[in-house]
Motif scaffolding. Structure first.
Motif, PDB file in Angstrom:
ATOM      1  N   MET A   1       2.090   6.112  -9.974  1.00 33.97           N
ATOM      2  CA  MET A   1       2.620   7.358  -9.425  1.00 33.97           C
ATOM      3  C   MET A   1       3.681   7.047  -8.373  1.00 33.97           C
ATOM      4  N   THR A   2       4.865   7.635  -8.521  1.00 33.30           N
ATOM      5  CA  THR A   2       5.948   7.391  -7.577  1.00 33.30           C
ATOM      6  C   THR A   2       5.749   8.197  -6.308  1.00 33.30           C
ATOM      7  N   LEU A   3       6.536   7.857  -5.286  1.00 37.54           N
ATOM      8  CA  LEU A   3       6.439   8.552  -4.005  1.00 37.54           C
ATOM      9  C   LEU A   3       6.732  10.037  -4.170  1.00 37.54           C
ATOM     10  N   GLN A   4       7.853  10.375  -4.816  1.00 39.52           N
ATOM     11  CA  GLN A   4       8.228  11.784  -4.941  1.00 39.52           C
ATOM     12  C   GLN A   4       7.254  12.560  -5.818  1.00 39.52           C
ATOM     13  N   SER A   5       6.743  11.936  -6.843  1.00 41.29           N
ATOM     14  CA  SER A   5       5.765  12.629  -7.686  1.00 41.29           C
ATOM     15  C   SER A   5       4.463  12.859  -6.927  1.00 41.29           C
ATOM     16  N   SER A   6       4.108  11.932  -6.044  1.00 41.51           N
ATOM     17  CA  SER A   6       2.917  12.105  -5.203  1.00 41.51           C
ATOM     18  C   SER A   6       3.087  13.293  -4.268  1.00 41.51           C
ATOM     19  N   ILE A   7       4.267  13.393  -3.675  1.00 39.45           N
ATOM     20  CA  ILE A   7       4.554  14.515  -2.776  1.00 39.45           C
ATOM     21  C   ILE A   7       4.443  15.837  -3.530  1.00 39.45           C
ATOM     22  N   LYS A   8       4.952  15.870  -4.745  1.00 38.21           N
ATOM     23  CA  LYS A   8       4.969  17.108  -5.527  1.00 38.21           C
ATOM     24  C   LYS A   8       3.576  17.542  -5.972  1.00 38.21           C
ATOM     25  N   THR A   9       2.618  16.619  -6.006  1.00 40.06           N
ATOM     26  CA  THR A   9       1.259  16.996  -6.401  1.00 40.06           C
ATOM     27  C   THR A   9       0.528  17.735  -5.290  1.00 40.06           C
ATOM     28  N   LEU A  10       1.027  17.664  -4.061  1.00 33.81           N
ATOM     29  CA  LEU A  10       0.351  18.273  -2.924  1.00 33.81           C
ATOM     30  C   LEU A  10       0.815  19.712  -2.718  1.00 33.81           C
TER      31      LEU A  10
ATOM     32  N   ASN B   1      15.985  18.528  -2.952  1.00 40.67           N
ATOM     33  CA  ASN B   1      16.703  17.884  -1.848  1.00 40.67           C
ATOM     34  C   ASN B   1      15.787  17.663  -0.650  1.00 40.67           C
ATOM     35  N   GLN B   2      14.928  18.612  -0.375  1.00 36.97           N
ATOM     36  CA  GLN B   2      13.997  18.476   0.746  1.00 36.97           C
ATOM     37  C   GLN B   2      12.954  17.399   0.467  1.00 36.97           C
ATOM     38  N   ILE B   3      12.518  17.338  -0.778  1.00 42.65           N
ATOM     39  CA  ILE B   3      11.544  16.300  -1.145  1.00 42.65           C
ATOM     40  C   ILE B   3      12.191  14.916  -1.051  1.00 42.65           C
ATOM     41  N   GLU B   4      13.426  14.828  -1.435  1.00 44.56           N
ATOM     42  CA  GLU B   4      14.136  13.553  -1.319  1.00 44.56           C
ATOM     43  C   GLU B   4      14.286  13.151   0.141  1.00 44.56           C
ATOM     44  N   LEU B   5      14.590  14.126   1.002  1.00 47.11           N
ATOM     45  CA  LEU B   5      14.684  13.849   2.437  1.00 47.11           C
ATOM     46  C   LEU B   5      13.336  13.393   2.983  1.00 47.11           C
TER      47      LEU B   5
ATOM     48  N   SER C   1      10.937  11.970   1.439  1.00 52.44           N
ATOM     49  CA  SER C   1      10.575  10.649   0.914  1.00 52.44           C
ATOM     50  C   SER C   1      11.268   9.519   1.677  1.00 52.44           C
ATOM     51  N   ASP C   2      12.356   9.850   2.389  1.00 54.41           N
ATOM     52  CA  ASP C   2      13.064   8.828   3.154  1.00 54.41           C
ATOM     53  C   ASP C   2      12.234   8.273   4.308  1.00 54.41           C
TER      54      ASP C   2
ATOM     55  N   LEU D   1      -0.739   9.525   1.184  1.00 54.78           N
ATOM     56  CA  LEU D   1       0.656   9.721   1.557  1.00 54.78           C
ATOM     57  C   LEU D   1       0.758   9.692   3.074  1.00 54.78           C
ATOM     58  N   SER D   2       1.682   8.878   3.576  1.00 55.04           N
ATOM     59  CA  SER D   2       1.884   8.716   5.014  1.00 55.04           C
ATOM     60  C   SER D   2       3.305   9.136   5.369  1.00 55.04           C
ATOM     61  N   ILE D   3       3.436  10.038   6.368  1.00 55.33           N
ATOM     62  CA  ILE D   3       4.734  10.597   6.740  1.00 55.33           C
ATOM     63  C   ILE D   3       4.975  10.381   8.228  1.00 55.33           C
ATOM     64  N   ASP D   4       6.122   9.825   8.553  1.00 52.57           N
ATOM     65  CA  ASP D   4       6.487   9.641   9.953  1.00 52.57           C
ATOM     66  C   ASP D   4       6.497  11.005  10.652  1.00 52.57           C
TER      67      ASP D   4
END
Length: 221
Positions: free
Chosen positions: A1-10, A19-23, A25-26, A106-109
């Protein structure tokens, strides 16, 4: 599972555009943890917001005699972190967290998350809802430990988490609810005699949801 796909599952991030998901993921990353691994200890200080993508987490503390006190579980698609402030970049850990099964987190700064999202009134509603859910979870914990008797504790778990109840050994359920195994057995037999539940091959089946609810709510709902 990629980072962006993980974010989208939540569900927390379901209203973000690409664009926001890409931001996001940075300044985010995903980590895999094995069963029994420790996510954090009580008194740890983190600077990342944590979400459980897949798996299961146990939250617990230790008493003065070094006995483990189970608090609650965290399930997939949930916020893990317990925020006491959104103005402070440090996130304090008030309990211990370990994995019940292999998991993905998932860990987010948090500082950059505030800068790019919260400070722009994005995801404020989602954060508030997550924190209110955690508050409800703590209220349920208070009821379980200070208000409910043994029968109410068992009834509440059967209503709220029947799958977990049936997946665990009876001794593990007793440990979680802080009651004796013999007490759990007596409660289940009584509920069965009252035709509120059935027990088939050690698996509980709820027959009368209203009666089961009334045990811990005090009224039929």
């Amino acid at each position: 599972m990629t980072l962006q796909s993980s974010i989208k599952t939540l569900d927390f991030f379901k209203n973000l555009d690409d664009n926001q998901i890409e931001l996001l993921s940075d300044f985010s990353h995903i980590s895999k943890y094995d069963k029994d691994a420790i996510l954090f200890y009580e008194t740890d200080i983190k600077n990342h917001l944590l979400f459980l993508v897949n798996g299961l987490i146990k939250i617990y503390k230790y008493d003065k005699f070094d006995n483990e006190i189970f608090l609650y579980h965290i399930y997939p698609n949930s916020l893990i972190s317990e925020l006491s402030s959104i103005t402070n970049s440090e996130i304090y850990c008030f309990s211990n967290a370990s994995f019940i099964e292999d998991s993905i987190v998932l860990s987010i700064d948090f500082l950059r998350f505030k800068e790019h999202f919260l400070d722009n009134n994005i995801l404020i509603k989602e954060l508030m809802n997550s924190l209110l859910n955690k508050n409800h979870q703590l209220q349920s914990l208070v009821n379980r430990e200070l208000v409910f008797d043994a029968t109410a504790k068992v009834a509440y778990m059967l209503v709220q988490d029947l799958k977990m109840f049936n997946n665990l050994k009876r001794q593990e359920v007793s440990f979680m609810l802080h009651i004796q195994p013999e007490t759990l057995s007596r409660v289940l037999k009584k509920l069965s005699r009252d035709e509120i539940i059935d027990i088939e091959n050690q698996e509980v089946i709820i027959k009368d949801q209203i009666a089961l609810n009334s045990i811990f709510t005090g009224v039929a709902i």
